[in-house]
Design a protein around this motif. Sequence first.
Motif, PDB file in Angstrom:
ATOM      1  N   GLN A  97      49.594  46.907  46.654  1.00  0.00           N
ATOM      2  CA  GLN A  97      49.404  46.161  45.690  1.00  0.00           C
ATOM      3  C   GLN A  97      48.538  46.933  44.531  1.00  0.00           C
ATOM      4  O   GLN A  97      48.826  46.706  43.128  1.00  0.00           O
ATOM      5  CB  GLN A  97      48.887  44.631  45.763  1.00  0.00           C
ATOM      6  CG  GLN A  97      47.394  44.681  46.199  1.00  0.00           C
ATOM      7  CD  GLN A  97      47.548  44.492  47.788  1.00  0.00           C
ATOM      8  OE1 GLN A  97      48.465  44.749  48.410  1.00  0.00           O
ATOM      9  NE2 GLN A  97      46.600  43.852  48.453  1.00  0.00           N
ATOM     10  N   ASP A 148      51.069  49.796  43.240  1.00  0.00           N
ATOM     11  CA  ASP A 148      52.078  49.346  42.358  1.00  0.00           C
ATOM     12  C   ASP A 148      51.639  48.694  40.988  1.00  0.00           C
ATOM     13  O   ASP A 148      52.363  48.527  40.056  1.00  0.00           O
ATOM     14  CB  ASP A 148      52.866  48.064  43.133  1.00  0.00           C
ATOM     15  CG  ASP A 148      53.580  48.815  44.192  1.00  0.00           C
ATOM     16  OD1 ASP A 148      53.983  49.939  44.321  1.00  0.00           O
ATOM     17  OD2 ASP A 148      53.935  48.011  45.112  1.00  0.00           O
ATOM     18  N   TYR A 149      50.214  48.647  41.043  1.00  0.00           N
ATOM     19  CA  TYR A 149      49.822  48.102  39.549  1.00  0.00           C
ATOM     20  C   TYR A 149      50.067  49.059  38.287  1.00  0.00           C
ATOM     21  O   TYR A 149      49.975  50.290  38.497  1.00  0.00           O
ATOM     22  CB  TYR A 149      48.222  47.864  39.671  1.00  0.00           C
ATOM     23  CG  TYR A 149      47.553  47.458  38.332  1.00  0.00           C
ATOM     24  CD1 TYR A 149      47.905  46.120  37.898  1.00  0.00           C
ATOM     25  CD2 TYR A 149      47.140  48.466  37.478  1.00  0.00           C
ATOM     26  CE1 TYR A 149      47.249  45.778  36.744  1.00  0.00           C
ATOM     27  CE2 TYR A 149      46.464  47.936  36.147  1.00  0.00           C
ATOM     28  CZ  TYR A 149      46.412  46.673  35.881  1.00  0.00           C
ATOM     29  OH  TYR A 149      46.023  46.074  34.667  1.00  0.00           O
ATOM     30  N   HIS A 150      50.307  48.338  37.175  1.00  0.00           N
ATOM     31  CA  HIS A 150      50.611  49.249  35.980  1.00  0.00           C
ATOM     32  C   HIS A 150      50.431  48.362  34.966  1.00  0.00           C
ATOM     33  O   HIS A 150      50.026  47.297  34.788  1.00  0.00           O
ATOM     34  CB  HIS A 150      52.353  49.617  36.113  1.00  0.00           C
ATOM     35  CG  HIS A 150      53.101  48.140  35.771  1.00  0.00           C
ATOM     36  ND1 HIS A 150      53.588  47.395  36.817  1.00  0.00           N
ATOM     37  CD2 HIS A 150      53.640  47.653  34.778  1.00  0.00           C
ATOM     38  CE1 HIS A 150      54.356  46.668  36.541  1.00  0.00           C
ATOM     39  NE2 HIS A 150      54.275  46.575  34.981  1.00  0.00           N
ATOM     40  N   SER A 170      54.075  48.625  29.586  1.00  0.00           N
ATOM     41  CA  SER A 170      55.471  48.927  30.013  1.00  0.00           C
ATOM     42  C   SER A 170      56.345  48.076  29.633  1.00  0.00           C
ATOM     43  O   SER A 170      57.624  48.391  29.435  1.00  0.00           O
ATOM     44  CB  SER A 170      55.279  49.536  31.367  1.00  0.00           C
ATOM     45  OG  SER A 170      55.107  48.560  32.327  1.00  0.00           O
ATOM     46  N   SER A 228      52.595  53.216  37.419  1.00  0.00           N
ATOM     47  CA  SER A 228      51.882  52.650  38.441  1.00  0.00           C
ATOM     48  C   SER A 228      50.727  53.514  38.782  1.00  0.00           C
ATOM     49  O   SER A 228      50.498  54.719  38.235  1.00  0.00           O
ATOM     50  CB  SER A 228      52.648  52.423  39.688  1.00  0.00           C
ATOM     51  OG  SER A 228      53.051  53.685  40.241  1.00  0.00           O
ATOM     52  N   GLN A 250      51.811  56.613  40.428  1.00  0.00           N
ATOM     53  CA  GLN A 250      52.361  57.558  39.514  1.00  0.00           C
ATOM     54  C   GLN A 250      51.071  58.218  38.903  1.00  0.00           C
ATOM     55  O   GLN A 250      51.227  59.470  38.612  1.00  0.00           O
ATOM     56  CB  GLN A 250      53.380  56.982  38.471  1.00  0.00           C
ATOM     57  CG  GLN A 250      54.593  56.628  39.025  1.00  0.00           C
ATOM     58  CD  GLN A 250      55.623  56.163  37.976  1.00  0.00           C
ATOM     59  OE1 GLN A 250      55.397  56.421  36.872  1.00  0.00           O
ATOM     60  NE2 GLN A 250      56.518  55.160  38.373  1.00  0.00           N
TER      61      GLN A 250
END
Length: 256
Positions: free
Chosen positions: A129, A132-134, A138, A210, A213
Amino acid sequence: MENKTWIIIIVLLPIMLFLSYGFFVAPEIFNEGGSINGVYSEYIEEPSRDYLGLGDDEIEKYVRNYIWDLYIILFAVLLILLTDVSFSDFGFDLSEIKKDAIIGILFFLVDLVLLGLVIYVTTSYIPEQVLDYHLSISDITGYAASGELTPSGLNIQFLLLNFFLYFFFVGPAEEVFRLFLLIKLEKVSNLFVAVVLSAFLFGIMHMFGSVFQSLNAFIGGLAYNLLWLFRGRKILAPIIAHGFYDFMITLLPFFK
């Protein structure tokens, strides 16, 4: 400075304002009628749907990817024109293009190893989790990783579109932007700080995707900075390595 001022006023600022309007203020430009939408529909939307098998949302993300990277290029050019950094500082030199191409491709393979290490370390020690946070912006910009833009089947049109996107937009845009930060930071600190901090800021920029990334971009940014220094402060090899890497990322969904 006078010539730079005219370039900024007449060329860059109008383009950037137009892109800002279409990108942030009026996203409905993609969905409502009008002459601009007619051109978009005929030359982008319909061919993308017919030949790439992409849905309307995916087509819009593609277009926004192009706009986003064009905006980064223009913003970097604007910063260069307004500061003491010059275009020659980046090392746009084609005199050893074959050598740069070979080194760039070899470094791309090194980058794949680094990606594997990042995946192993992050998935082993960081909760999913968190990875995957962004950043919520976006959702406003529509910007997304191209890995999410997957057609119904792998085809030559999809490959050519992504090749063009990453070798002529993403690679040059992100390299110029990050190296601008490096060059400017080196002028006010030292080379070590400039290499690390410019890569860190480059990673933060990828928080629109994310946390994973962002971490991957930080490691990649460090690697591309070192490659730029290794090549005698020439930008072509990092652009080639970066372009190959991002192009490869778009193919991953087909091999899952």
